[in-house]
Design a protein around this motif. Structure first.
Motif, PDB file in Angstrom:
ATOM      1  N   ASP A 163      71.692  39.391  92.507  1.00 55.72           N
ATOM      2  CA  ASP A 163      72.940  38.900  93.175  1.00 55.72           C
ATOM      3  C   ASP A 163      72.923  38.931  94.734  1.00 55.72           C
ATOM      4  O   ASP A 163      72.552  40.001  95.278  1.00 55.72           O
ATOM      5  CB  ASP A 163      74.312  39.385  92.652  1.00 55.72           C
ATOM      6  CG  ASP A 163      74.633  38.989  91.234  1.00 55.72           C
ATOM      7  OD1 ASP A 163      74.208  38.096  90.867  1.00 55.72           O
ATOM      8  OD2 ASP A 163      75.324  39.650  90.510  1.00 55.72           O
ATOM      9  N   PRO A 164      73.018  37.821  95.326  1.00 54.59           N
ATOM     10  CA  PRO A 164      72.845  37.772  96.854  1.00 54.59           C
ATOM     11  C   PRO A 164      73.736  38.796  97.450  1.00 54.59           C
ATOM     12  O   PRO A 164      75.092  38.690  97.256  1.00 54.59           O
ATOM     13  CB  PRO A 164      72.980  36.452  97.298  1.00 54.59           C
ATOM     14  CG  PRO A 164      73.758  35.959  96.377  1.00 54.59           C
ATOM     15  CD  PRO A 164      73.523  36.674  95.056  1.00 54.59           C
ATOM     16  N   PRO A 165      73.129  39.969  98.249  1.00 56.23           N
ATOM     17  CA  PRO A 165      74.311  40.836  99.057  1.00 56.23           C
ATOM     18  C   PRO A 165      74.765  40.172 100.177  1.00 56.23           C
ATOM     19  O   PRO A 165      75.476  40.838 100.854  1.00 56.23           O
ATOM     20  CB  PRO A 165      73.066  41.891  99.228  1.00 56.23           C
ATOM     21  CG  PRO A 165      72.060  41.484  99.369  1.00 56.23           C
ATOM     22  CD  PRO A 165      71.952  40.267  98.421  1.00 56.23           C
ATOM     23  N   HIS A 166      74.241  38.929 100.895  1.00 59.09           N
ATOM     24  CA  HIS A 166      74.637  38.422 102.002  1.00 59.09           C
ATOM     25  C   HIS A 166      74.959  37.076 101.786  1.00 59.09           C
ATOM     26  O   HIS A 166      74.470  36.314 100.865  1.00 59.09           O
ATOM     27  CB  HIS A 166      73.452  38.346 102.955  1.00 59.09           C
ATOM     28  CG  HIS A 166      72.935  39.967 103.108  1.00 59.09           C
ATOM     29  ND1 HIS A 166      73.639  40.804 103.941  1.00 59.09           N
ATOM     30  CD2 HIS A 166      71.867  40.729 102.749  1.00 59.09           C
ATOM     31  CE1 HIS A 166      73.045  42.007 104.007  1.00 59.09           C
ATOM     32  NE2 HIS A 166      71.983  41.843 103.455  1.00 59.09           N
ATOM     33  N   ASP A 167      75.708  36.279 102.999  1.00 58.72           N
ATOM     34  CA  ASP A 167      75.762  35.057 102.779  1.00 58.72           C
ATOM     35  C   ASP A 167      74.791  34.204 103.857  1.00 58.72           C
ATOM     36  O   ASP A 167      74.991  34.122 104.852  1.00 58.72           O
ATOM     37  CB  ASP A 167      77.342  34.894 103.395  1.00 58.72           C
ATOM     38  CG  ASP A 167      77.643  33.417 103.752  1.00 58.72           C
ATOM     39  OD1 ASP A 167      77.149  32.589 102.653  1.00 58.72           O
ATOM     40  OD2 ASP A 167      78.593  32.794 104.369  1.00 58.72           O
TER      41      ASP A 167
END
Length: 110
Positions: free
Chosen positions: A80-84
């Protein structure tokens, strides 16, 4: 659909001439579709933000993945992406200098 069969999808055409509405209504695709007016979003990003907002409200998901026509998905994401990355709260790419922000905001208000 191969890698995300359960995920909602929303297609937007902003300059094309093909109506994907009938394709999206097919059971194997289960997507929504809309035509949007072409816009020069380098000078006025509002149409892009409005489209993203409409899609976010329609999809009602935890996160969205924005894809251009030349992008190919080769597998499901593994983390899951920890950043935008590249979005409104992008904290991965270098920040824009404050002077540039003020310049863009000035012309955006006109």
């Amino acid at each position: 659909r191969q890698f995300y069969p359960e995920s909602p999808m929303h297609l937007v055409s902003d300059g094309g001439f093909v109506d994907f509405g009938s394709v999206c209504s097919l059971p194997e695709y289960r997507c929504t579709f809309e035509f949007a007016e072409p816009a020069n979003m380098r000078w006025n990003p509002h149409p892009w933000f409005a489209r993203m907002y409409r899609a976010a409200m329609l999809l009602n998901t935890t996160f969205m993945i924005y894809l251009e026509p030349d992008v190919l998905i080769t597998r499901r994401h593994r983390v899951d992406p920890p950043h935008d990355a590249g979005g409104i709260y992008d904290n991965f790419n270098p920040t824009m200098p404050q002077m540039t922000v003020q310049y863009v905001e000035f012309f955006g208000r006109q």
